[in-house]
Design a protein around this motif. Structure first.
Motif, PDB file in Angstrom:
ATOM      1  N   ASP A  32      22.000  32.840  71.218  1.00 20.62           N
ATOM      2  CA  ASP A  32      20.918  32.371  72.102  1.00 20.62           C
ATOM      3  C   ASP A  32      21.518  31.618  73.299  1.00 20.62           C
ATOM      4  OD1 ASP A  32      18.295  32.031  72.980  1.00 20.62           O
ATOM      5  OD2 ASP A  32      18.026  30.175  71.839  1.00 20.62           O
ATOM      6  N   ASN A  42      17.173  38.578  79.848  1.00 22.41           N
ATOM      7  CA  ASN A  42      17.864  38.001  78.704  1.00 22.41           C
ATOM      8  C   ASN A  42      19.136  38.802  78.450  1.00 22.41           C
ATOM      9  OD1 ASN A  42      18.673  36.891  76.290  1.00 22.41           O
ATOM     10  ND2 ASN A  42      16.669  37.065  75.314  1.00 22.41           N
ATOM     11  N   LEU A  68      25.188  39.311  71.133  1.00 23.33           N
ATOM     12  CA  LEU A  68      25.119  37.921  71.575  1.00 23.33           C
ATOM     13  C   LEU A  68      23.802  37.237  71.195  1.00 23.33           C
ATOM     14  CD1 LEU A  68      26.635  38.310  75.156  1.00 23.33           C
ATOM     15  CD2 LEU A  68      27.788  37.525  73.078  1.00 23.33           C
ATOM     16  N   ALA A  69      22.847  37.994  70.641  1.00 19.59           N
ATOM     17  CA  ALA A  69      21.513  37.455  70.342  1.00 19.59           C
ATOM     18  C   ALA A  69      21.568  36.247  69.408  1.00 19.59           C
ATOM     19  CB  ALA A  69      20.633  38.547  69.740  1.00 19.59           C
ATOM     20  N   ARG A  70      22.433  36.260  68.436  1.00 17.38           N
ATOM     21  CA  ARG A  70      22.466  35.152  67.470  1.00 17.38           C
ATOM     22  C   ARG A  70      22.937  33.849  68.088  1.00 17.38           C
ATOM     23  NH1 ARG A  70      27.827  36.014  63.866  1.00 17.38           N
ATOM     24  NH2 ARG A  70      28.963  37.214  65.416  1.00 17.38           N
ATOM     25  N   SER A 113      20.906  38.892  75.978  1.00 16.04           N
ATOM     26  CA  SER A 113      20.918  39.450  74.622  1.00 16.04           C
ATOM     27  C   SER A 113      20.264  40.824  74.560  1.00 16.04           C
ATOM     28  CB  SER A 113      20.199  38.511  73.655  1.00 16.04           C
ATOM     29  OG  SER A 113      20.853  37.269  73.625  1.00 16.04           O
ATOM     30  N   ASP A 114      19.394  41.131  75.520  1.00 14.90           N
ATOM     31  CA  ASP A 114      18.795  42.461  75.570  1.00 14.90           C
ATOM     32  C   ASP A 114      19.835  43.513  75.937  1.00 14.90           C
ATOM     33  OD1 ASP A 114      16.339  41.408  74.917  1.00 14.90           O
ATOM     34  OD2 ASP A 114      15.635  41.317  76.999  1.00 14.90           O
ATOM     35  N   PRO A 169      23.223  43.043  72.466  1.00 14.44           N
ATOM     36  CA  PRO A 169      22.559  42.540  71.252  1.00 14.44           C
ATOM     37  C   PRO A 169      23.455  41.697  70.348  1.00 14.44           C
ATOM     38  CG  PRO A 169      22.033  44.846  71.608  1.00 14.44           C
ATOM     39  CD  PRO A 169      23.079  44.479  72.614  1.00 14.44           C
TER      40      PRO A 169
END
Length: 188
Positions: free
Chosen positions: A103, A91, A99-101, A93-94, A97
């Protein structure tokens, strides 16, 4: 919650009550091996399926009939396999971070969809369990399964803890997911 779970569900009394369920599943696995003489058997997969069946039997063995239990177990195994594949995907996003929002890979969306399916399975099993009257269990000689114990805990307060339906489902999820998770031999 953890103390209540260990004391109430993993007590010697409750584990002893599930002995027959565990023995039956192991006997089924041995019978399967005996029928497969002369053919290759994936022992890892057989062990995983046997362990999964034991956990499913312990979790809702007293609630569902054999056919229903096999259907629910098969459905849950499919979802479980999809979850493992999803969780094993790299992932982005890992690593980033921020970029996590967004998805970007849709992993969060897929995870929520799988959790919705699991919740629907649990809802169906719990609703079936709630329909069973206490007297039927006592008169039929059925042993309490894990769902019955959890539903009892939902109605009462133990050590200042009272669980709600969401927590009950989370405990069920932990039981099912953590039990049969396959691990590499070097971790054993």
């Amino acid at each position: 919650m953890r103390k209540v779970f260990v004391r109430e569900m993993l007590s010697g009394r409750n584990l002893d009550a599930c002995y027959d369920l565990r023995r039956d599943e192991v006997e089924k696995a041995i019978e399967y091996i005996n029928r497969q003489v002369g053919t290759a058997i994936d022992i890892g997969e057989l062990t995983f399926l046997t362990e999964m069946n034991v956990i499913m039997s312990m979790l809702w063995g007293g609630t569902l009939e054999a056919d229903q239990q096999n259907k629910v177990g098969a459905e849950f195994r499919k979802v479980f396999a999809k979850m493992l594949r999803l969780l094993s995907k790299p992932n982005i996003s890992d690593f980033f971070p921020i970029l996590a929002r967004f998805d970007i890979q849709g992993i969060e969306k897929q995870g929520k969809a799988l959790l919705q399916i699991v919740e629907e399975i649990f809802d169906a099993v719990i609703n079936e369990r709630v329909k069973i009257v206490e007297d039927e269990i006592k008169n039929a000689g059925k042993k309490k399964d894990s769902i019955h114990i959890l539903l009892e805990l939902e109605k009462q307060e133990v050590d200042g803890v009272k669980i709600n339906m969401r927590q009950l489902k989370a405990i069920m999820m932990d039981i099912v997911i953590e039990g049969p998770t396959p691990q590499p031999l070097w971790l054993s």
